[in-house]
Design a protein around this motif. Structure first.
Motif, PDB file in Angstrom:
ATOM      1  N   GLY A   1      -2.961  24.488  -9.526  1.00 39.55           N
ATOM      2  CA  GLY A   1      -2.029  24.214 -10.606  1.00 39.55           C
ATOM      3  C   GLY A   1      -1.731  22.733 -10.716  1.00 39.55           C
ATOM      4  N   SER A   2      -1.196  22.358 -11.851  1.00 40.90           N
ATOM      5  CA  SER A   2      -0.787  20.977 -12.109  1.00 40.90           C
ATOM      6  C   SER A   2       0.046  20.971 -13.382  1.00 40.90           C
ATOM      7  CB  SER A   2      -2.002  20.069 -12.283  1.00 40.90           C
ATOM      8  OG  SER A   2      -1.608  18.787 -12.728  1.00 40.90           O
ATOM      9  N   ASN A   3       1.024  20.121 -13.433  1.00 32.88           N
ATOM     10  CA  ASN A   3       1.835  20.004 -14.649  1.00 32.88           C
ATOM     11  C   ASN A   3       1.040  19.436 -15.816  1.00 32.88           C
ATOM     12  OD1 ASN A   3       4.303  21.045 -13.680  1.00 32.88           O
ATOM     13  ND2 ASN A   3       4.700  19.111 -12.629  1.00 32.88           N
ATOM     14  N   ASP A   4      -0.097  18.795 -15.542  1.00 33.31           N
ATOM     15  CA  ASP A   4      -0.906  18.159 -16.578  1.00 33.31           C
ATOM     16  C   ASP A   4      -1.910  19.101 -17.243  1.00 33.31           C
ATOM     17  OD1 ASP A   4       0.360  15.764 -15.931  1.00 33.31           O
ATOM     18  OD2 ASP A   4      -1.158  15.282 -14.420  1.00 33.31           O
ATOM     19  N   LEU A   5      -2.026  20.338 -16.748  1.00 35.06           N
ATOM     20  CA  LEU A   5      -3.072  21.233 -17.244  1.00 35.06           C
ATOM     21  C   LEU A   5      -2.735  21.861 -18.586  1.00 35.06           C
ATOM     22  CD1 LEU A   5      -4.041  23.188 -13.999  1.00 35.06           C
ATOM     23  CD2 LEU A   5      -5.182  21.216 -15.019  1.00 35.06           C
ATOM     24  N   THR A   6      -3.770  22.034 -19.405  1.00 34.75           N
ATOM     25  CA  THR A   6      -3.649  22.808 -20.636  1.00 34.75           C
ATOM     26  C   THR A   6      -4.303  24.167 -20.476  1.00 34.75           C
ATOM     27  OG1 THR A   6      -5.645  21.759 -21.488  1.00 34.75           O
ATOM     28  CG2 THR A   6      -3.538  20.795 -22.148  1.00 34.75           C
ATOM     29  N   GLU A   7      -5.045  24.335 -19.373  1.00 37.86           N
ATOM     30  CA  GLU A   7      -5.702  25.604 -19.062  1.00 37.86           C
ATOM     31  C   GLU A   7      -5.845  25.721 -17.551  1.00 37.86           C
ATOM     32  OE1 GLU A   7     -10.232  27.132 -19.143  1.00 37.86           O
ATOM     33  OE2 GLU A   7      -9.516  26.282 -21.024  1.00 37.86           O
ATOM     34  N   LEU A   8      -5.558  26.914 -17.027  1.00 41.97           N
ATOM     35  CA  LEU A   8      -5.751  27.214 -15.614  1.00 41.97           C
ATOM     36  C   LEU A   8      -6.396  28.584 -15.537  1.00 41.97           C
ATOM     37  CD1 LEU A   8      -5.264  26.571 -12.586  1.00 41.97           C
ATOM     38  CD2 LEU A   8      -3.005  27.641 -12.845  1.00 41.97           C
ATOM     39  N   SER A   9      -7.495  28.715 -14.775  1.00 38.61           N
ATOM     40  CA  SER A   9      -8.162  30.007 -14.697  1.00 38.61           C
ATOM     41  C   SER A   9      -8.647  30.286 -13.283  1.00 38.61           C
ATOM     42  CB  SER A   9      -9.335  30.077 -15.679  1.00 38.61           C
ATOM     43  OG  SER A   9     -10.328  29.144 -15.328  1.00 38.61           O
ATOM     44  N   ALA A  10      -8.673  31.572 -12.969  1.00 35.58           N
ATOM     45  CA  ALA A  10      -9.266  32.075 -11.733  1.00 35.58           C
ATOM     46  C   ALA A  10     -10.066  33.291 -12.164  1.00 35.58           C
ATOM     47  CB  ALA A  10      -8.197  32.437 -10.720  1.00 35.58           C
ATOM     48  N   ALA A  11     -11.364  33.282 -11.916  1.00 40.93           N
ATOM     49  CA  ALA A  11     -12.217  34.336 -12.453  1.00 40.93           C
ATOM     50  C   ALA A  11     -13.300  34.724 -11.462  1.00 40.93           C
ATOM     51  CB  ALA A  11     -12.866  33.859 -13.749  1.00 40.93           C
ATOM     52  N   VAL A  12     -13.711  35.986 -11.577  1.00 39.66           N
ATOM     53  CA  VAL A  12     -14.852  36.502 -10.838  1.00 39.66           C
ATOM     54  C   VAL A  12     -15.962  36.736 -11.850  1.00 39.66           C
ATOM     55  CG1 VAL A  12     -15.725  38.448  -9.493  1.00 39.66           C
ATOM     56  CG2 VAL A  12     -13.416  37.565  -9.077  1.00 39.66           C
ATOM     57  N   TYR A  13     -17.140  36.198 -11.562  1.00 43.34           N
ATOM     58  CA  TYR A  13     -18.276  36.294 -12.471  1.00 43.34           C
ATOM     59  C   TYR A  13     -19.423  37.054 -11.816  1.00 43.34           C
ATOM     60  CZ  TYR A  13     -16.008  32.480 -14.962  1.00 43.34           C
ATOM     61  OH  TYR A  13     -15.115  31.703 -15.647  1.00 43.34           O
ATOM     62  N   LEU A  14     -20.118  37.853 -12.610  1.00 39.32           N
ATOM     63  CA  LEU A  14     -21.339  38.519 -12.169  1.00 39.32           C
ATOM     64  C   LEU A  14     -22.457  38.116 -13.114  1.00 39.32           C
ATOM     65  CD1 LEU A  14     -23.066  40.569 -10.617  1.00 39.32           C
ATOM     66  CD2 LEU A  14     -22.173  42.335 -12.153  1.00 39.32           C
ATOM     67  N   PHE A  15     -23.477  37.481 -12.555  1.00 40.75           N
ATOM     68  CA  PHE A  15     -24.682  37.137 -13.285  1.00 40.75           C
ATOM     69  C   PHE A  15     -25.833  37.852 -12.595  1.00 40.75           C
ATOM     70  CE2 PHE A  15     -21.896  33.440 -13.842  1.00 40.75           C
ATOM     71  CZ  PHE A  15     -21.839  33.405 -15.213  1.00 40.75           C
TER      72      PHE A  15
END
Length: 96
Positions: free
Chosen positions: A17-31
């Motif tokens: 996290g950060s106060n400067d962020l416009t987007e924060l994500s945590a994701a699980v990907y399957l390729f």
């Protein structure tokens, strides 16, 4: 600030996290990779984007296996972990 506490198999990966962020994500990907049985292309990515100046943050990028347990807790935190990588747009597609 609002942040993510991210855990993998019960162990803490990071507080992102950060106060400067416009987007924060945590994701699980399957390729799916049909040519390799041992690596299904399972990944955990924790990242964010700031708009001024435009910058990409990465706290974690981990390969996963079947049976792994990923937990994301949304928290209010005065601090976060330092991002592992911070890149400007021209650097973003260069994996280190």
């Amino acid at each position: 600030m609002i942040a993510f506490d991210v855990y993998l198999n019960g162990g803490k990966v990071c507080t992102a996290g950060s106060n400067d962020l416009t987007e924060l994500s945590a994701a699980v990907y399957l390729f799916p990779r049909r040519h390799r049985r041992d690596n299904q292309g399972l990944n955990l990515a924790v990242s964010g984007v700031a708009s001024t100046p435009e910058e990409f943050f990465e706290w974690a990028h981990r390969q996963l296996r079947i049976g792994d347990k990923v937990e994301i807790e949304i928290v209010e935190s005065p601090t976060s972990d330092k991002a592992r990588r911070r890149l400007r747009p021209a650097q973003r597609h260069v994996r280190q």
